[in-house]
Enzyme design. Sequence first.
Site, mmCIF file in Angstrom:
data_model
loop_
_atom_site.group_PDB
_atom_site.id
_atom_site.type_symbol
_atom_site.label_atom_id
_atom_site.label_comp_id
_atom_site.label_asym_id
_atom_site.label_seq_id
_atom_site.Cartn_x
_atom_site.Cartn_y
_atom_site.Cartn_z
ATOM 1 C CB CYS A 105 -0.963 -0.035 1.189
ATOM 2 S SG CYS A 105 -2.388 1.072 0.998
ATOM 3 C CG HIS A 192 -3.611 -3.665 3.498
ATOM 4 N ND1 HIS A 192 -2.539 -3.214 4.238
ATOM 5 C CD2 HIS A 192 -4.252 -2.560 3.030
ATOM 6 C CE1 HIS A 192 -2.533 -1.887 4.229
ATOM 7 N NE2 HIS A 192 -3.559 -1.469 3.504
ATOM 8 C CD GLU A 194 -1.221 -6.362 5.662
ATOM 9 O OE1 GLU A 194 -1.362 -5.166 5.954
ATOM 10 O OE2 GLU A 194 -0.877 -6.750 4.528
ATOM 11 C CB SER A 246 -1.012 -12.389 36.685
ATOM 12 O OG SER A 246 -0.922 -12.966 35.386
ATOM 13 N N GLY A 247 -1.451 -15.667 36.912
ATOM 14 C CA GLY A 247 -2.369 -16.735 36.536
ATOM 15 C C GLY A 247 -2.736 -16.718 35.071
ATOM 16 N N GLY A 248 -2.350 -15.641 34.365
ATOM 17 C CA GLY A 248 -2.600 -15.567 32.931
ATOM 18 C C GLY A 248 -1.595 -16.400 32.157
ATOM 19 C CB SER A 252 0.970 -19.493 33.427
ATOM 20 O OG SER A 252 0.021 -18.979 34.342
#
EC number: 6.3.5.2
Length: 542
Positions: A105, A192, A194, A246-248, A252
């Site tokens: 582009c 585009h 992508e 955090s547990g995310g 983790s």
Amino acid sequence: MATQIPSKPSTSETVPTESLKERINRQMIVILDFGSQYSELIARRIRETNVYSEVLSYRTSAEQLRQLAPKGIILSGGPNSVYDKNAPQCTQEIWDLGIPILGVCYGMQLMVQQLGGKVERAKRAEYGKASLHIDDPTDLLTNVEDNSIAWMSHGDSCIELPDGFKILAHTDNTPCAAIANHEQKLFGVQFHPEVVHSVGGIALIRNFVYHICECEPTWTTEAFVEEAIREIRAKIGDKRVLLALSGGVDSSTLAFLLHRAIGDQLTCMFIDQGFMRKGEPERLMEIFDHQFHIPVVYVNSREQFLEQLKGVTDPEEKRRLIGHEFIKVFEEESNRLGPFDYLAQGTLYPDVIESADSNVDPQTGERVAVKIKSHHNVGGLPKNLRFKLVEPLRKLFKDEVRKVARSIGLPEEIVRRHPFPGPGLAIRIIGEVTSERLKILRDADFVVRDEISKQGMYHDFWQAFAVLLPVRSVGVMGDQRTYAHPVVLRLITSEDGMTADWAKVPYDLLEIISNRIVNEVRGVNRVVYDITSKPPGTIEWE
């Protein structure tokens, strides 16, 4: 039987003489960013082909590019017109590097302009889907079907090509939809490739990466894990590392990776601020401490976080206070548990890009950042902490983190856990946060997650949660007038969280969720559904 994670190796293990990092970087594709909303997406699409890619500023010099020695360069799109006074320009020396270049582009228009062609305002702007008519199906457009859909987003057009260029494809409104100078390996596309809407986009990207740049597929999950563990061991040595868990999926994955690399030199700390979802703190401790034998220091700070938010209704102030209290607790606990030499952080590649280079102002050509809201994740640790940083995930996108998480053995409930903001339920309670309102929202949110899980639909959504409003509404329950809180349901679909659509949930599921919340959650008598996409809205309400 508990799942075992290999710890650090014995001293008899040999270390490879050649770093995987060197082999991976030798196959790199560089994206020069001109302010496109899709620059990160280009990098992700390339990585999906198992080739490493990085996003750099359009100001990157020719000498810097020579030192990096990428196999190819992609010039991103952007909001400017190349003929604007302050339009961003890459160095003219880029065309003499002998490296294959693909302009997308704005990037294609810049290529045309700098090499002697002509770009003007198009007689008719082109936005959305267009049919791509292929004139030369070789090289860049191999395996891209004629008349396939291409996603357009431009108001300018190349009306005269530089010497040595030819047209590869056109649309009904754009004579130069794809161009090439085969001798110099310079290519451009006005659309585009992508984005998912461009049907042949992935094939085009693969053609550029493998056939034109002649890359090798060295960027794999296995290669990353191997190299990350090697780098962690080399950097940390026999020192101690502290990680705030955090547990995310990010923290983790980081915990599992570090534990595999350095074993008991890692200390994980989980600060429970009282704003997590129902059962999450207990489940987190069970997974890490009992199932995988990774010790976690549990810090119960619920009361002091709640005390800090007493009487506070402004969302930015909530974030600030939660962040400040987090830092305070973190410092106290790290001093108690220490000393530590390193602090591990789950920094991801988009954070690196954002901090290194922000957006291009279309008026001035300067790069600026516009803050929509403070970042959800509670971080912002003070600069005077006495730690050196270790950030093993800083080269990964979120989807790559999930792949790594799965490959090193994290449970699917963590790998595919819905994104959850650092301040947690505190920013899903509109207005003041109290223990009573936390219980209402926590119970309502549990119903949402419980029902979509029962229906086998949990992974159909990017996020699915409840929001508690600071108003009350009249209702009737058991022939009695009620005056209670409404709850908002927010279920959205997305690829990466940058944009999102509200989910078209079956009415019968919404009905089940609504009935359960009204009947099971004391203090709620009305349930509504948020049908706002992002943009114009944001995913979270605060």
